[in-house]
Design a protein around this motif. Structure first.
Motif, PDB file in Angstrom:
ATOM      1  N   PRO B  82      70.535  29.590  10.825  1.00 18.83           N
ATOM      2  CA  PRO B  82      71.370  29.342  11.997  1.00 18.83           C
ATOM      3  C   PRO B  82      71.982  27.934  11.980  1.00 18.83           C
ATOM      4  CG  PRO B  82      69.293  30.343  12.662  1.00 18.83           C
ATOM      5  CD  PRO B  82      69.160  29.983  11.208  1.00 18.83           C
ATOM      6  N   ALA B  83      73.175  27.834  12.531  1.00 18.11           N
ATOM      7  CA  ALA B  83      73.852  26.537  12.581  1.00 18.11           C
ATOM      8  C   ALA B  83      72.983  25.499  13.272  1.00 18.11           C
ATOM      9  CB  ALA B  83      75.186  26.677  13.324  1.00 18.11           C
ATOM     10  N   ALA B  84      72.271  25.916  14.319  1.00 16.87           N
ATOM     11  CA  ALA B  84      71.455  24.956  15.068  1.00 16.87           C
ATOM     12  C   ALA B  84      70.371  24.344  14.176  1.00 16.87           C
ATOM     13  CB  ALA B  84      70.822  25.633  16.281  1.00 16.87           C
ATOM     14  N   LYS B  86      70.571  24.195  10.823  1.00 13.90           N
ATOM     15  CA  LYS B  86      71.261  23.364   9.824  1.00 13.90           C
ATOM     16  C   LYS B  86      71.572  22.000  10.414  1.00 13.90           C
ATOM     17  CE  LYS B  86      72.992  21.980   6.095  1.00 13.90           C
ATOM     18  NZ  LYS B  86      74.377  21.796   5.725  1.00 13.90           N
ATOM     19  N   SER B  87      71.994  22.001  11.669  1.00 15.98           N
ATOM     20  CA  SER B  87      72.313  20.749  12.338  1.00 15.98           C
ATOM     21  C   SER B  87      71.087  19.831  12.388  1.00 15.98           C
ATOM     22  CB  SER B  87      72.830  21.067  13.741  1.00 15.98           C
ATOM     23  OG  SER B  87      72.860  19.928  14.541  1.00 15.98           O
TER      24      SER B  87
END
Ligand code: FMN
Ligand code: FMN
Lengths: 198, 413
Positions: B82-84, B86-87
């Motif tokens: 998920p992007a979250a 990765k962030s």
């Protein structure tokens, strides 16, 4: 051709956005290139089910109405940026404008490998069932050591690079036309079958 | 017991991956102390997020630093992490090395039979990329598919095969952590607890000290000392027991901007830069710490030619000194000739201690005022007296509750 060009970086100063703006300028006589800035797209969150932010509807419209999509992918930690991943998640959740859309991946990086790893990863993501894009498999366009290739006015200073970019985009446009024709034919076939049923 | 930080790889309110970590926390409580961390607290990664908005990021980095190992539990979104999540990893790799050589383990749950296999592969690639450079435990895949029917209503993993595998992998992880620990202790912790060559002597113009003595002097004087070197890195701290600022060897060699709560960084850098530029030599901050009156003094450390070597932070409780003052220890005025005896009177009256254990002679020749004068000019600069130091510090204090030039961890928490 109408091309939506997504800049996969949320940095205020972004070489990938500059690269797309260069392409838009370069092709302004023949194609309408709409450069999409993702800085105002919030982090994807499932909690927003049914009430996605307005920018998502806007992205859906701009990408959905395009004939083809170019995504410029930076590379963070050998992977695509969270900012770009977030956009793709929004576009594979309640709206699916990338479905069957011809997509070309390009990328610029300040390092030597020039975002090649993130491009490979992005390809896998774009062909996953939830996104289901038609990713162009031809020449890979990646720009290494970009700080020495794009100047501060956004011009590509390397002639070879421009020539190669031209070739890639021309090839991609041919690919995009065939894909769109195929998708249309498929839809027509399906409609015919539906009609035959009644 | 091992301290493990476990990141929930999603910002969603309901998550099977969170459920898995909660199960692990309970199930392995005899083996490890697992703290679950919610990445939804973090801002979305961007190189343009101002430092003042990075307090949560800083806290996470401190937690990672303090942990013996980190677990990432990843869902799968579009065949990736998920992007979250990765962030969060981008934050942990940007201008920091907290993941470097940190033992890490990847687990994951998803609906389908694929069980987040693809996103776990991606997660592993990211963790070994040069900017993360974690010690990723190889093999030991924890792939939990069919999320909706492998957990019981109260959140237990009821699939026995999956549970056996999880137990095996987690045990391996604890062993994996221990492999690196042995290396660490010698490499990093040894020189702190005991100077490396304890038999050696340092010859000063004014006498010689063994390394052991140097170490023990720093541990014995009632003030703790931290050093930020001339390249603005946290270079050393004294190993005094019961420190006001609790330091961790894991912070050594970090840039000073990194080992501080982001809000404190501007004030800290202002002090350091004014020392480097030669504008000031001391900044004094009287304040309450851990329930008592304390004093922090920052001193510019310079060589004999005045070149900047670093900043020392000198911190301690002043309760004892103040109580002497309040009981009138200096009330009889500055009578130089009888300084020694007065001192002894006061000290002995209070604590029944000998005033000067080493030599009474030097004591009698030093009158009280001289001693104060000495203390105010350790850097050899006359005009910097205790007063200017104090008033300057007033301006620094006003907008900053945690201007701890080395690391504000303890004050912030
Ligand atoms: C957190 C972070 C991680 C990065 N990791 C990589 C990497 O793995 N490979 C690489 O080629 N460049 C890496 N870079 C450098 C980027 O290529 C560079 O910042 C580039 O300018 C990003 O594209 P943009 O200018 O469009 O934002 C990283 C940058 C950041 C901020
Ligand atoms: C945008 C999006 C994309 C998804 N893509 C995948 C996928 O590629 N593979 C998969 O197994 N599940 C996919 N899922 C389903 C997730 O596995 C499922 O939501 C799971 O419960 C997420 O983990 P969590 O419960 O810990 O949040 C996707 C879900 C979302 C919201």
């Amino acid at each position: 051709m109408k091309i939506a060009a997504i800049a996969g970086s949320n940095a205020n100063h972004s070489y990938n956005r500059m690269l797309l703006e260069f392409i838009a300028k370069q092709y302004k006589d023949t194609d309408e290139v709409d450069v999409i800035d993702i800085r105002d797209v919030p982090m994807f969150n499932e909690n927003y089910k049914g009430r996605a932010p307005k920018v998502i509807a806007d992205l859906d419209q701009r990408i959905g109405s395009a004939d083809a999509v170019i995504i410029a992918s930076p590379e963070y930690n050998h992977s695509i940026t969270s900012a770009l991943k977030s956009v793709i998640e929004w576009l594979s959740y309640e709206v699916h404008p990338l479905e069957n859309k011809p997509v070309m991946i390009v990328g610029a990086s300040t390092h030597e490998q020039g975002s090649s790893r993130s491009q490979v990863q992005l390809r896998d993501i774009l062909i996953s069932p939830g996104v289901n894009a038609q990713v162009y498999q031809g020449s890979e366009y990646f720009m290494s050591d970009v700080a020495n290739v794009i100047d501060e006015d956004g011009n590509i200073t390397d002639e070879m690079s421009i020539k190669f970019l031209d070739k890639c985009i021309d090839d991609f446009k041919i690919y995009a036309r065939s894909i769109n024709r195929m998708v249309e034919e498929r839809a027509a076939e399906a409609a015919k079958k539906e009609a035959a049923k009644d | 017991m091992k301290k493990i930080l476990a990141l929930v790889g999603t910002n969603a309110n309901f998550s099977y991956n969170r459920l898995l970590l909660k199960f692990m926390k309970k199930h392995f409580k005899q083996m490890a102390d697992i703290e679950i961390y919610e990445i939804s607290k973090l801002p979305a990664f961007s190189v343009d997020v101002p430092l003042e908005e990075q307090t949560e990021v800083w806290k996470l980095k401190q937690k990672v630093k303090a942990a013996d190992g980190v677990i990432f539990s990843t869902p799968e979104y579009d065949h990736g992490i998920p992007a979250a999540l990765k962030s969060a990893v981008e934050w942990l790799s940007y201008h920091t090395t907290v993941l470097k050589k940190k033992p890490v383990m990847v687990v994951g749950v998803s609906y389908g039979r694929q069980a987040s296999a693809r996103s776990q592969v991606q997660m592993r690639q990211i963790l070994i990329s040069p900017d993360c450079d974690a010690n990723l435990m190889p093999g030991n895949e924890v792939l939990i598919g069919g999320a909706t029917h492998v957990f019981s209503k109260d959140g237990r993993l009821v699939d026995t095969e999956m549970r056996d595998n999880l137990e095996e992998c987690f045990t391996h992880f604890i062993e994996y952590i221990q492999i690196f620990e042995n290396v660490d202790e010698e490499e990093v912790k040894m020189p702190i607890k005991q100077p490396r060559i304890s038999e050696a002597y340092i010859k000063f113009p004014t006498g010689r000290l063994s390394l052991k003595e140097v170490q023990q002097i720093f541990s014995t004087i009632p003030f703790e000392i931290d050093l930020i070197d001339s390249s603005d890195r946290f270079a050393w701290y004294s190993d005094k027991p019961n420190r006001e600022h609790v330091r961790d060897v894991a912070s050594l060699n970090e840039p000073v901007t990194e080992c501080h709560p982001p809000k404190a960084v501007p004030a800290v850098m202002a002090i350091i830069n004014s020392f480097r530029d030669g504008k000031r030599d001391v900044v004094t901050r009287p304040l309450w710490m851990n329930g008592h009156r304390s004093l922090i003094q920052y001193y510019a450390l310079r060589d004999v030619d005045g070149h900047y070597l670093g900043t020392i932070e000198f911190t301690g409780s002043v309760e004892y000194i103040l109580s002497l003052f309040e009981k009138g220890a200096w009330d009889k005025g500055a009578d130089a000739s009888t300084g020694a005896s007065k001192h002894e009177d006061a000290a002995e009256a209070e604590d029944n201690e000998t005033a000067d254990a080493s030599t009474g002679a030097s004591e009698s020749s030093d009158d009280n005022e001289e001693t104060t004068a000495d203390a105010s000019e350790p850097a050899g600069i006359e005009e910097t007296d205790a007063d200017t130091g104090a008033s300057e510090s007033g301006s620094v204090d006003a907008d900053d509750e945690a201007a701890d030039a080395t690391t504000g961890a303890s004050e912030e928490e």
